[in-house]
Design a protein around this motif. Sequence first.
Motif, PDB file in Angstrom:
ATOM      1  N   HIS A   1     -16.535 -24.032 -54.215  1.00  0.00           N
ATOM      2  CA  HIS A   1     -15.893 -22.689 -54.954  1.00  0.00           C
ATOM      3  C   HIS A   1     -14.441 -22.430 -54.511  1.00  0.00           C
ATOM      4  O   HIS A   1     -13.933 -22.486 -53.741  1.00  0.00           O
ATOM      5  N   ILE A   2     -14.096 -21.821 -55.448  1.00  0.00           N
ATOM      6  CA  ILE A   2     -12.491 -20.833 -55.518  1.00  0.00           C
ATOM      7  C   ILE A   2     -13.171 -19.544 -55.514  1.00  0.00           C
ATOM      8  O   ILE A   2     -13.404 -19.034 -56.325  1.00  0.00           O
ATOM      9  N   ASP A   3     -12.844 -18.620 -54.138  1.00  0.00           N
ATOM     10  CA  ASP A   3     -13.162 -17.504 -54.249  1.00  0.00           C
ATOM     11  C   ASP A   3     -12.280 -16.787 -53.143  1.00  0.00           C
ATOM     12  O   ASP A   3     -12.255 -17.030 -52.010  1.00  0.00           O
ATOM     13  N   GLY A   4     -11.613 -15.672 -53.869  1.00  0.00           N
ATOM     14  CA  GLY A   4     -10.527 -15.114 -53.142  1.00  0.00           C
ATOM     15  C   GLY A   4     -10.773 -13.738 -52.898  1.00  0.00           C
ATOM     16  O   GLY A   4     -10.005 -12.757 -52.560  1.00  0.00           O
ATOM     17  N   ARG A   5     -12.027 -13.194 -53.145  1.00  0.00           N
ATOM     18  CA  ARG A   5     -12.832 -11.842 -52.874  1.00  0.00           C
ATOM     19  C   ARG A   5     -12.483 -11.518 -51.178  1.00  0.00           C
ATOM     20  O   ARG A   5     -12.726 -12.375 -50.446  1.00  0.00           O
ATOM     21  N   PRO A   6     -11.914 -10.292 -51.074  1.00  0.00           N
ATOM     22  CA  PRO A   6     -11.402 -10.009 -49.634  1.00  0.00           C
ATOM     23  C   PRO A   6     -12.799 -10.277 -48.757  1.00  0.00           C
ATOM     24  O   PRO A   6     -12.636 -10.653 -47.669  1.00  0.00           O
ATOM     25  N   GLU A   7     -14.160  -9.933 -49.000  1.00  0.00           N
ATOM     26  CA  GLU A   7     -15.061 -10.258 -48.117  1.00  0.00           C
ATOM     27  C   GLU A   7     -15.308 -11.621 -47.690  1.00  0.00           C
ATOM     28  O   GLU A   7     -15.828 -12.071 -46.765  1.00  0.00           O
ATOM     29  N   THR A   8     -15.227 -12.451 -48.776  1.00  0.00           N
ATOM     30  CA  THR A   8     -15.129 -14.115 -48.642  1.00  0.00           C
ATOM     31  C   THR A   8     -13.953 -14.489 -47.722  1.00  0.00           C
ATOM     32  O   THR A   8     -14.315 -15.276 -46.814  1.00  0.00           O
ATOM     33  N   LEU A   9     -12.895 -13.839 -47.798  1.00  0.00           N
ATOM     34  CA  LEU A   9     -12.062 -14.414 -47.110  1.00  0.00           C
ATOM     35  C   LEU A   9     -12.214 -14.020 -45.664  1.00  0.00           C
ATOM     36  O   LEU A   9     -11.792 -14.874 -44.642  1.00  0.00           O
ATOM     37  N   ARG A  10     -12.644 -12.923 -45.294  1.00  0.00           N
ATOM     38  CA  ARG A  10     -12.868 -12.329 -43.869  1.00  0.00           C
ATOM     39  C   ARG A  10     -14.066 -13.393 -43.330  1.00  0.00           C
ATOM     40  O   ARG A  10     -13.791 -13.542 -42.121  1.00  0.00           O
ATOM     41  N   ARG A  11     -15.014 -13.511 -44.097  1.00  0.00           N
ATOM     42  CA  ARG A  11     -15.992 -14.417 -43.410  1.00  0.00           C
ATOM     43  C   ARG A  11     -15.584 -15.867 -43.118  1.00  0.00           C
ATOM     44  O   ARG A  11     -16.199 -16.531 -42.216  1.00  0.00           O
ATOM     45  N   THR A  12     -14.932 -16.432 -44.254  1.00  0.00           N
ATOM     46  CA  THR A  12     -14.562 -17.853 -44.155  1.00  0.00           C
ATOM     47  C   THR A  12     -13.594 -18.026 -42.922  1.00  0.00           C
ATOM     48  O   THR A  12     -13.370 -18.906 -42.434  1.00  0.00           O
ATOM     49  N   CYS A  13     -12.650 -17.075 -42.822  1.00  0.00           N
ATOM     50  CA  CYS A  13     -11.839 -16.866 -41.605  1.00  0.00           C
ATOM     51  C   CYS A  13     -12.572 -17.083 -40.511  1.00  0.00           C
ATOM     52  O   CYS A  13     -12.201 -17.821 -39.345  1.00  0.00           O
ATOM     53  N   GLU A  14     -13.797 -16.460 -40.358  1.00  0.00           N
ATOM     54  CA  GLU A  14     -14.379 -16.259 -38.881  1.00  0.00           C
ATOM     55  C   GLU A  14     -14.874 -17.812 -38.782  1.00  0.00           C
ATOM     56  O   GLU A  14     -15.214 -18.476 -37.633  1.00  0.00           O
ATOM     57  N   ASP A  15     -15.484 -18.417 -39.978  1.00  0.00           N
ATOM     58  CA  ASP A  15     -15.976 -19.908 -39.813  1.00  0.00           C
ATOM     59  C   ASP A  15     -14.675 -20.769 -39.428  1.00  0.00           C
ATOM     60  O   ASP A  15     -15.281 -21.578 -38.732  1.00  0.00           O
ATOM     61  N   SER A  16     -13.638 -20.679 -40.048  1.00  0.00           N
ATOM     62  CA  SER A  16     -12.562 -21.621 -39.725  1.00  0.00           C
ATOM     63  C   SER A  16     -12.223 -21.465 -38.053  1.00  0.00           C
ATOM     64  O   SER A  16     -12.192 -22.385 -37.425  1.00  0.00           O
ATOM     65  N   LEU A  17     -12.288 -20.192 -37.603  1.00  0.00           N
ATOM     66  CA  LEU A  17     -11.854 -19.850 -36.214  1.00  0.00           C
ATOM     67  C   LEU A  17     -12.789 -20.455 -35.330  1.00  0.00           C
ATOM     68  O   LEU A  17     -12.403 -21.195 -34.162  1.00  0.00           O
ATOM     69  N   ARG A  18     -14.319 -20.569 -35.516  1.00  0.00           N
ATOM     70  CA  ARG A  18     -15.150 -21.147 -34.905  1.00  0.00           C
ATOM     71  C   ARG A  18     -15.109 -22.961 -34.891  1.00  0.00           C
ATOM     72  O   ARG A  18     -15.114 -23.514 -33.704  1.00  0.00           O
ATOM     73  N   ARG A  19     -14.807 -23.339 -36.003  1.00  0.00           N
ATOM     74  CA  ARG A  19     -14.701 -24.657 -36.102  1.00  0.00           C
ATOM     75  C   ARG A  19     -13.508 -25.107 -35.429  1.00  0.00           C
ATOM     76  O   ARG A  19     -13.421 -26.061 -34.725  1.00  0.00           O
ATOM     77  N   LEU A  20     -12.466 -24.419 -35.619  1.00  0.00           N
ATOM     78  CA  LEU A  20     -11.140 -24.951 -34.793  1.00  0.00           C
ATOM     79  C   LEU A  20     -10.980 -24.445 -33.343  1.00  0.00           C
ATOM     80  O   LEU A  20     -10.081 -24.739 -32.624  1.00  0.00           O
ATOM     81  N   ARG A  21     -11.942 -23.717 -32.904  1.00  0.00           N
ATOM     82  CA  ARG A  21     -12.010 -23.391 -31.568  1.00  0.00           C
ATOM     83  C   ARG A  21     -10.971 -22.723 -30.830  1.00  0.00           C
ATOM     84  O   ARG A  21     -10.311 -23.116 -29.793  1.00  0.00           O
ATOM     85  N   THR A  22     -10.724 -21.496 -31.677  1.00  0.00           N
ATOM     86  CA  THR A  22      -9.432 -20.728 -31.344  1.00  0.00           C
ATOM     87  C   THR A  22      -9.725 -19.260 -31.541  1.00  0.00           C
ATOM     88  O   THR A  22     -10.559 -19.112 -32.449  1.00  0.00           O
ATOM     89  N   ASP A  23      -8.962 -18.676 -31.267  1.00  0.00           N
ATOM     90  CA  ASP A  23      -8.839 -17.068 -31.275  1.00  0.00           C
ATOM     91  C   ASP A  23      -8.215 -16.678 -32.403  1.00  0.00           C
ATOM     92  O   ASP A  23      -8.348 -15.595 -33.135  1.00  0.00           O
TER      93      ASP A  23
END
Length: 332
Positions: A95-117
Amino acid sequence: MTTKTTTRALAGTPVFPIGLGCMSLSHGYGPAASPAHAEALLLGALDRGVTLFDTAALYGFGHNEELLGRVLAPHRGRFMLASKCGIFRENGQRHIDGRPETLRRTCEDSLRRLRTDVIDLYYLHRWDKSVPIEDSVGALADLVRAGKIRAIGLSEVSAETLRRAHAVHPVAAVQSEYSLWSREVEIAVLRACRELGAALVAFSPLGRAFLADGLPDMAILDAGDLRRRMPRFQPEAFARNQALLEPMRRMARDHGCTPGQLALAWLLRQGDDIIPIPGTTRLAHLEENLGAVDVRLDAAACEALARLFDRGRVAGERYGPAAQAEVDTEQF
């Protein structure tokens, strides 16, 4: 135009002039590297002075971020971490999805995978044209204010889109393809970056290994290699483009370097605000790439290389129609 072998500024942080694009460890060019092989490459880059590591949620659909998190989290203070949002996989679909709610959610996913704050530089990987760029960048600005990311970047956008985005929140960097044979950024967006104070992070600076003289035969490519779908790598275009390499080999010999180092040195000479991020899965290639900072090119050599790879001499577009429709870059 001068090459600096010390550091270049990215989002207000000094980084080594050449970063590491991590995509090829997980995505795009065949099977993912083995965990041990990938770890050796990432730690080898860190030990050799690389201070910018570039990943994305797209690469291996999370695999690449997880890899960097596992290997590099213990060394988090030694490098700048860049990732990208806006393209992801859900329910087996890309998916290409630039909706604000999607970007906020996927940022949390990336932070978890990257093991960083916090992610140092977070790009909108593709502009979702169904969502105003102002809305997507506004969501990224919220993430800056929340301390989840430190700086905002955009990938494969036009000068107009960059200016609209920058009016909402400062854009620290634009990532786009830039190399001897892909010079579309010179149409307008590079100039806009300079007007606004954004760095240009150049992906595929070696033309997906072509400029490194690393593709003697397309038959060596994995069946899933994305180059098999790209116009420049189709048989007729590829054969025509091969003719450009012999003059480049001669120039490289004259400068005491490899063709790949020559291509990177040319790119570094285009401005101190340009940071190439070549990818590789091999330590020998990594060392070769980093050695480009010590290759000295005068203006005449730069001009000769630019003429050799003038767009009229390069056969084939960089993307096919479907991929081109997903980007917002200017075209010749």
